[in-house]
Design a protein around this motif. Structure first.
Motif, PDB file in Angstrom:
ATOM      1  N   LEU A 323     -26.495 -20.888  32.074  1.00  0.00           N
ATOM      2  CA  LEU A 323     -25.926 -20.163  33.242  1.00  0.00           C
ATOM      3  C   LEU A 323     -26.916 -19.672  34.232  1.00  0.00           C
ATOM      4  O   LEU A 323     -26.730 -19.442  35.619  1.00  0.00           O
ATOM      5  CB  LEU A 323     -25.545 -18.781  32.465  1.00  0.00           C
ATOM      6  CG  LEU A 323     -24.344 -19.020  31.562  1.00  0.00           C
ATOM      7  CD1 LEU A 323     -24.162 -17.642  30.681  1.00  0.00           C
ATOM      8  CD2 LEU A 323     -23.268 -19.222  32.331  1.00  0.00           C
ATOM      9  N   LYS A 324     -28.397 -19.431  33.669  1.00  0.00           N
ATOM     10  CA  LYS A 324     -29.334 -19.186  35.050  1.00  0.00           C
ATOM     11  C   LYS A 324     -29.613 -20.251  35.885  1.00  0.00           C
ATOM     12  O   LYS A 324     -29.658 -20.098  37.143  1.00  0.00           O
ATOM     13  CB  LYS A 324     -30.609 -18.910  33.990  1.00  0.00           C
ATOM     14  CG  LYS A 324     -31.761 -18.615  35.045  1.00  0.00           C
ATOM     15  CD  LYS A 324     -31.397 -17.197  35.657  1.00  0.00           C
ATOM     16  CE  LYS A 324     -32.623 -16.953  36.682  1.00  0.00           C
ATOM     17  NZ  LYS A 324     -32.441 -15.500  37.284  1.00  0.00           N
ATOM     18  N   GLN A 326     -27.142 -22.313  36.826  1.00  0.00           N
ATOM     19  CA  GLN A 326     -26.161 -22.230  37.717  1.00  0.00           C
ATOM     20  C   GLN A 326     -26.302 -21.137  38.696  1.00  0.00           C
ATOM     21  O   GLN A 326     -25.678 -21.321  39.838  1.00  0.00           O
ATOM     22  CB  GLN A 326     -24.531 -22.086  37.138  1.00  0.00           C
ATOM     23  CG  GLN A 326     -24.089 -23.372  36.124  1.00  0.00           C
ATOM     24  CD  GLN A 326     -22.917 -23.025  35.401  1.00  0.00           C
ATOM     25  OE1 GLN A 326     -22.493 -21.975  35.608  1.00  0.00           O
ATOM     26  NE2 GLN A 326     -22.563 -23.920  34.430  1.00  0.00           N
ATOM     27  N   GLU A 327     -26.630 -20.075  38.441  1.00  0.00           N
ATOM     28  CA  GLU A 327     -26.739 -18.802  39.139  1.00  0.00           C
ATOM     29  C   GLU A 327     -27.965 -19.198  40.588  1.00  0.00           C
ATOM     30  O   GLU A 327     -27.633 -19.050  41.725  1.00  0.00           O
ATOM     31  CB  GLU A 327     -27.603 -17.784  38.595  1.00  0.00           C
ATOM     32  CG  GLU A 327     -26.413 -16.932  37.560  1.00  0.00           C
ATOM     33  CD  GLU A 327     -27.051 -15.693  37.092  1.00  0.00           C
ATOM     34  OE1 GLU A 327     -27.929 -15.069  37.795  1.00  0.00           O
ATOM     35  OE2 GLU A 327     -26.801 -15.219  36.056  1.00  0.00           O
ATOM     36  N   ASN A 328     -28.987 -20.070  40.167  1.00  0.00           N
ATOM     37  CA  ASN A 328     -29.786 -20.517  40.961  1.00  0.00           C
ATOM     38  C   ASN A 328     -29.158 -21.413  42.057  1.00  0.00           C
ATOM     39  O   ASN A 328     -29.473 -21.407  43.239  1.00  0.00           O
ATOM     40  CB  ASN A 328     -31.181 -21.127  40.541  1.00  0.00           C
ATOM     41  CG  ASN A 328     -31.873 -20.203  39.471  1.00  0.00           C
ATOM     42  OD1 ASN A 328     -31.819 -19.096  40.026  1.00  0.00           O
ATOM     43  ND2 ASN A 328     -32.644 -20.731  38.508  1.00  0.00           N
ATOM     44  N   ASN A 331     -27.131 -19.414  44.356  1.00  0.00           N
ATOM     45  CA  ASN A 331     -27.898 -18.610  45.391  1.00  0.00           C
ATOM     46  C   ASN A 331     -28.298 -19.706  46.412  1.00  0.00           C
ATOM     47  O   ASN A 331     -28.296 -19.212  47.645  1.00  0.00           O
ATOM     48  CB  ASN A 331     -29.086 -18.113  44.629  1.00  0.00           C
ATOM     49  CG  ASN A 331     -28.533 -16.526  44.073  1.00  0.00           C
ATOM     50  OD1 ASN A 331     -27.654 -15.927  44.473  1.00  0.00           O
ATOM     51  ND2 ASN A 331     -29.164 -16.519  42.642  1.00  0.00           N
ATOM     52  N   THR A 359     -19.524 -15.002  45.937  1.00  0.00           N
ATOM     53  CA  THR A 359     -20.099 -13.914  45.433  1.00  0.00           C
ATOM     54  C   THR A 359     -19.472 -13.664  44.304  1.00  0.00           C
ATOM     55  O   THR A 359     -20.088 -12.887  43.293  1.00  0.00           O
ATOM     56  CB  THR A 359     -19.601 -12.663  46.518  1.00  0.00           C
ATOM     57  OG1 THR A 359     -20.305 -13.223  47.738  1.00  0.00           O
ATOM     58  CG2 THR A 359     -20.195 -11.505  46.352  1.00  0.00           C
ATOM     59  N   ARG A 361     -18.201 -15.554  42.141  1.00  0.00           N
ATOM     60  CA  ARG A 361     -18.742 -16.498  40.946  1.00  0.00           C
ATOM     61  C   ARG A 361     -20.027 -15.983  40.612  1.00  0.00           C
ATOM     62  O   ARG A 361     -20.414 -16.001  39.182  1.00  0.00           O
ATOM     63  CB  ARG A 361     -18.894 -17.938  41.504  1.00  0.00           C
ATOM     64  CG  ARG A 361     -19.176 -19.330  40.543  1.00  0.00           C
ATOM     65  CD  ARG A 361     -18.318 -18.942  39.251  1.00  0.00           C
ATOM     66  NE  ARG A 361     -19.070 -20.140  38.322  1.00  0.00           N
ATOM     67  CZ  ARG A 361     -18.538 -20.296  37.218  1.00  0.00           C
ATOM     68  NH1 ARG A 361     -17.819 -19.035  36.586  1.00  0.00           N
ATOM     69  NH2 ARG A 361     -19.224 -21.058  36.248  1.00  0.00           N
ATOM     70  N   LEU A 362     -20.802 -15.718  41.274  1.00  0.00           N
ATOM     71  CA  LEU A 362     -22.178 -14.986  41.064  1.00  0.00           C
ATOM     72  C   LEU A 362     -22.211 -13.980  40.092  1.00  0.00           C
ATOM     73  O   LEU A 362     -22.789 -13.614  38.951  1.00  0.00           O
ATOM     74  CB  LEU A 362     -22.952 -14.753  42.278  1.00  0.00           C
ATOM     75  CG  LEU A 362     -23.794 -15.884  42.962  1.00  0.00           C
ATOM     76  CD1 LEU A 362     -24.506 -15.474  44.447  1.00  0.00           C
ATOM     77  CD2 LEU A 362     -24.895 -16.511  41.830  1.00  0.00           C
ATOM     78  N   LEU A 365     -21.262 -15.100  36.815  1.00  0.00           N
ATOM     79  CA  LEU A 365     -22.012 -15.515  35.871  1.00  0.00           C
ATOM     80  C   LEU A 365     -23.089 -14.676  35.587  1.00  0.00           C
ATOM     81  O   LEU A 365     -23.730 -14.932  34.227  1.00  0.00           O
ATOM     82  CB  LEU A 365     -22.959 -16.597  36.936  1.00  0.00           C
ATOM     83  CG  LEU A 365     -22.024 -17.957  37.004  1.00  0.00           C
ATOM     84  CD1 LEU A 365     -22.807 -18.853  38.087  1.00  0.00           C
ATOM     85  CD2 LEU A 365     -21.845 -18.660  35.788  1.00  0.00           C
ATOM     86  N   GLU A 366     -23.403 -13.781  36.162  1.00  0.00           N
ATOM     87  CA  GLU A 366     -24.380 -12.602  35.771  1.00  0.00           C
ATOM     88  C   GLU A 366     -23.927 -11.733  34.567  1.00  0.00           C
ATOM     89  O   GLU A 366     -24.682 -11.528  33.616  1.00  0.00           O
ATOM     90  CB  GLU A 366     -24.522 -11.589  37.156  1.00  0.00           C
ATOM     91  CG  GLU A 366     -25.641 -12.111  38.132  1.00  0.00           C
ATOM     92  CD  GLU A 366     -25.660 -11.133  39.104  1.00  0.00           C
ATOM     93  OE1 GLU A 366     -25.079 -10.172  39.066  1.00  0.00           O
ATOM     94  OE2 GLU A 366     -26.344 -11.688  40.291  1.00  0.00           O
ATOM     95  N   ARG A 369     -24.308 -14.231  31.454  1.00  0.00           N
ATOM     96  CA  ARG A 369     -25.445 -14.315  31.007  1.00  0.00           C
ATOM     97  C   ARG A 369     -26.049 -12.957  30.262  1.00  0.00           C
ATOM     98  O   ARG A 369     -26.483 -13.006  29.408  1.00  0.00           O
ATOM     99  CB  ARG A 369     -26.404 -14.621  32.327  1.00  0.00           C
ATOM    100  CG  ARG A 369     -27.843 -14.842  31.897  1.00  0.00           C
ATOM    101  CD  ARG A 369     -28.533 -15.430  32.799  1.00  0.00           C
ATOM    102  NE  ARG A 369     -28.813 -14.598  34.246  1.00  0.00           N
ATOM    103  CZ  ARG A 369     -29.526 -13.832  34.363  1.00  0.00           C
ATOM    104  NH1 ARG A 369     -30.340 -13.463  33.433  1.00  0.00           N
ATOM    105  NH2 ARG A 369     -29.449 -13.094  35.494  1.00  0.00           N
TER     106      ARG A 369
END
Length: 468
Positions: A323-324, A326-328, A331, A359, A361-362, A365-366, A369
């Motif tokens: 998940l981290k 995917q966040e990167n 971004n 936005t 989706r981020l 994901l947060e 996680r």
């Protein structure tokens, strides 16, 4: 807005109409970001303004005037806020300080003296509370020096149980504690008493604290802090029967419901629940705890079940590292999209829906996680408990026959969440599921209707004596 829409809630704006087009949604999100930013800035400016006003000696930064004063707001002609002495209340304040400092009365003695004179509190209560008297005697404003910043916020402090009608988790996420006397900012106000009398009273309070039996460190009753009324939800507290009321001259102690004290609620009781003999209730609860610890497999089985539930609900397929990553990636893509729009490579109609989707989706994901990390931490703690539960039970079992009061209290606080006292039964809520027993049966919570699997209703012969 998306969460409201998913729940079927319609949001109506008074100052403008909202639409579903990408442009209107983008404008709404921008307004929300600026509103959140402005809220934070307002709070910061408010704190700075109060601090500056306190350093300049402005009483307007204080929350209000204590008993004995009247607060006058800042006038339109520029006259600053001020405290005006209320002559009638000020005479009561002088009497209270005189009784405590010169006649050496205790807080209870001051309360009784006020009741005899028929003096009502600031709220109109005919009986003053001891904590109110203590707060007045400790307030330096009466000697002409009000203090700004007497309390401060800190990390949540551990609690034995939640307060009445409140959740187990603090609403604001912090606790309030008192500052040191020298950490506050002094603001001059009109004095009602002299500094010498104030110092004498505080020395007398310290002397009373040292010599009072209530001043002993630690709890005086085995189940203190764990008992609560099942009807009014106020706490039960230990209370000794006076020698004049004791039958046969024997001294008894009872767990007494706070809601049955009429003097706390303006002379009217809010509950009629019965008091319970401390010796019998202590024996009943301790017997159940001993029965639970005599079979450590129950403890281990309970923690294993909780560990399985955490593993099932945590979504083991969702990996925090994945998940981290995917966040990167999102971004990086979001930054490239913004750069492309700034350079004119894409137009506004393509930019707005794509940035909105990224936005959302981020944010999703947060949340995933954070949920996975919390579940992983809970799983780690439970796994540690499962591995050590047999050693814990073995170590505690060796001390079950002890008469050490402090040791018994530590064991009870580790295994018992709360004890609910009803008119005809007592419910012991354990932190683990004790299982089925011949003398105990599970039940449902009376007050909320929820099923409590770790709750036991006492049907033992000992409790039959309690009911009589």
């Amino acid at each position: 807005m998306e969460e409201f829409s998913a729940c079927g809630v319609e949001v109506i704006f008074i100052n403008h109409t909202s639409g579903d087009t990408p442009e209107e949604m983008m404008l709404l999100q921008i307004q929300g970001m600026f509103a959140e930013y402005e809220r934070g800035k307002i709070m910061e400016r408010n704190r700075r303004g109060k601090l500056h006003g306190a350093r300049c000696g402005n009483v307007g930064v204080l929350s209000g005037a204590p008993y004995g004063y009247r607060y006058i707001r800042r006038q339109s002609d520029g006259t600053p806020a001020q405290y005006i002495v209320n002559l009638h209340e000020a005479s009561v304040v002088r009497e209270i300080f005189s009784w405590a400092g010169i006649e050496h009365l205790s807080l209870g003695g001051v309360v009784r003296r006020l009741a005899e004179k028929g003096i009502e509190s600031a709220t109109g209560n005919p009986v003053w509370d001891r904590s109110t008297i203590w707060g007045m005697l400790k307030n330096p404003a009466y000697k002409g020096l009000a203090v700004f910043g007497k309390t401060k916020n800190c990390a949540p402090r551990p609690r034995v149980r939640a307060a009445r009608n409140s959740a187990d988790i603090l609403k604001n996420g912090y606790s309030v504690i008192r500052n040191k006397p020298d950490d506050g900012i002094v603001i001059p106000v009109p004095a009602i008493i002299n500094s010498a009398l104030f110092l004498t009273v505080n020395e007398q309070l310290e002397e009373n604290r040292r010599h009072a039996r209530q001043g002993r460190r630690g709890a005086a009753y085995l189940l203190q802090g764990l008992t609560v009324c099942g009807h009014c939800r106020y706490a039960y507290y230990g209370k000794k029967v006076s020698k004049s009321a004791a039958k046969g001259g024997a001294q008894y102690t009872y767990y007494h419901c706070t809601g049955t004290d009429a003097y706390r609620f303006g002379g009217i009781r809010v509950c009629d629940n019965k008091q319970v003999r401390t010796s019998m209730l202590d024996e009943t609860v301790w017997t159940q705890v001993v029965a639970l610890l005599s079979e450590p497999e129950r403890l281990k089985k309970e923690y294993e079940q909780r560990l399985t539930q955490v593993s099932e609900h945590s979504g083991q397929t969702a990996d925090a590292e994945r998940l981290k990553k995917q966040e990167n990636q999102l971004n990086v893509g979001r930054s490239r999209l913004i750069d492309s729009f700034a350079e004119g490579l894409i137009d506004k109609t393509d930019f707005e829906p794509r940035i909105r989707v990224m936005t959302l989706r981020l944010a999703e994901l947060e949340r995933q996680r954070a949920k996975v990390e919390q579940a992983t931490e809970s799983q780690r703690d439970l796994l540690l408990l499962v591995n050590r539960v047999e050693d814990f039970a073995a170590a505690v079992t060796e001390r079950l026959s002890t008469d050490d009061f402090l040791m018994k209290r530590e064991i009870l606080r580790a295994l018992v969440k709360r004890i609910e006292i009803y008119r005809d039964e007592i419910v012991v809520v354990f932190r683990v599921n004790p299982g089925n027993d011949t003398s105990l049966e599970t039940g449902s919570d009376k007050t909320s209707g929820r099923s409590l699997p770790d709750c036991l209703r006492s049907k033992s012969p000992c409790f039959s004596k309690l009911r009589t």
